[in-house]
Design an enzyme around this catalytic site. Structure first.
Site, PDB file in Angstrom:
ATOM      1  CG  ASP A   1      -0.512   2.909   6.023  1.00 49.39           C
ATOM      2  OD1 ASP A   1      -1.627   3.412   6.254  1.00 49.39           O
ATOM      3  OD2 ASP A   1       0.190   2.424   6.906  1.00 49.39           O
TER       4      ASP A   1
ATOM      5  CG  ASP B   1       0.359   9.189   2.080  1.00 46.43           C
ATOM      6  OD1 ASP B   1       0.910   8.264   1.431  1.00 46.43           O
ATOM      7  OD2 ASP B   1       0.424   9.273   3.318  1.00 46.43           O
TER       8      ASP B   1
ATOM      9  CG  ASP C   1       1.723   4.857  -0.740  1.00 47.61           C
ATOM     10  OD1 ASP C   1       2.510   3.904  -0.616  1.00 47.61           O
ATOM     11  OD2 ASP C   1       1.385   5.586   0.209  1.00 47.61           O
TER      12      ASP C   1
END
Length: 333
Positions: free
Chosen positions: A20, A217, A18
């Site tokens: 961001d 995240d 991922d």
């Protein structure tokens, strides 16, 4: 919790990362992310950057990665737009018209799959595809709604209800915008982005991964997406998820590994073993005492977090926050 006696960069052939909250936050690099990824590459692990963001093209994403110190080419990027375009190309004849409620990222992905982007319902498109675009207009949403009401297949690039705001306040995401057409027509979209399987499938096809590791995240996109795709996952705490949220997660939101940041790719992950009714990891032991988990021991706090997670995840039902807060405070995380 899983264990690995080798660094994850050696145990998994491709890291599906991922962006961001993992590699950068906004346009700012996450500390040590570039260095960690360079070392993972040097160890032989291939990197793919997987994003739900449908507004940016792979070229734009690669350029942003390069500016934050992570050299990348467009071929290293996998987007929800590409997943949506593949799904449409598998369901529609080549050259079919698709009304795009979104930006250039979607249009380029459709062209690449032999489909024809259009902008009005009067062109009688076979499908409507919607992806996030900060400049999305009411008129284009209305055209999409008209086409879906007339029978066009409805596809959404991703279902994220919010996106991070520069001031820390969440903004409406594509999942929220999809509700406009859904409410107006009564038609639910087919969603291709994380945590749904099409984007994971696209990532595997593009990378040829045999043993992928999803790194993210967010529990509800990255980790659930790995779960839906049957892949192992690494949760890092440089983005939106904190240790308390991880410990109180349900089964589909529980990662295989935990780490502070992308440095977790470069190290082995110790085993958590059952020990006299508790769960032990290196110098720590976590065990239930009534309705709370008690943590004893000392050492690396992330070994303690692994032991604590194993205890908190012993049942399918999520553990209540009150059961883990005291033990978590002891780790200083």
């Amino acid at each position: 919790m899983k264990s690995s006696d080798r660094p994850l960069s050696e145990a998994y052939d491709v890291a599906l990362l991922d962006l961001d909250g993992v590699v950068y936050v906004g346009h700012r690099p996450v500390p040590a992310a570039a260095e960690s990824l360079a070392k993972a590459r040097a160890a032989g692990q291939r990197l793919a950057f997987v994003t739900n963001n449908a507004s940016r093209t792979p070229n734009a994403v690669a350029a942003l990665l390069t500016t934050v110190g992570v050299p990348a080419s467009p071929e290293d990027v996998v987007t929800s737009s590409q997943a949506a375009a593949r799904l449409l190309s598998e369901r529609l004849p080549a050259g079919s018209k698709v009304l795009v409620v979104g930006g250039m990222g979607l249009r380029q992905a459709l062209y690449a799959r032999g489909l024809r982007p259009v902008s009005t319902a009067s062109e009688r498109p076979a499908a409507v595809v919607q992806g996030f675009d900060p400049n999305l207009s009411y008129g284009l949403i209305a055209e999409g709604s008209k086409a879906v009401a007339a029978g066009a297949l409805f596809v959404g690039s991703n279902g994220d209800f919010t996106i991070p705001g520069a001031d820390g306040v969440p903004r409406p995401g594509n999942g929220s915008l999809l509700q406009v057409i859904r409410t107006a027509t009564g038609v639910a979209p087919i969603v291709t982005g994380k945590p749904e399987r099409p984007l994971h499938h696209e990532s595997i096809i593009r990378t040829g991964a045999e043993r992928p590791l999803v790194v993210g995240d967010r529990l509800d996109t990255d980790i659930e997406g790995a779960h839906n795709g049957g892949a192992d996952s690494l949760l890092v705490f440089t983005g939106v998820t904190d240790p308390l949220a991880a410990l109180t997660a349900g089964p589909s939101h529980r990662p295989s590994y935990l780490a502070a940041d992308l440095g977790g790719l470069l190290v082995p992950h110790p085993e958590v073993r059952e020990d006299g009714g508790g769960y032990a990891c290196v110098g720590w032991t976590a065990r239930w005492d009534g309705d709370q988990i008690v943590l004893t021991g000392e050492g690396d706090p992330y070994d303690g977090l692994r032991a604590l997670a194993a205890a908190a995840w012993r049942a399918d039902a999520p553990s209540p926050p009150e059961a883990v807060k005291g033990a978590l405070e002891r780790l200083g995380l």
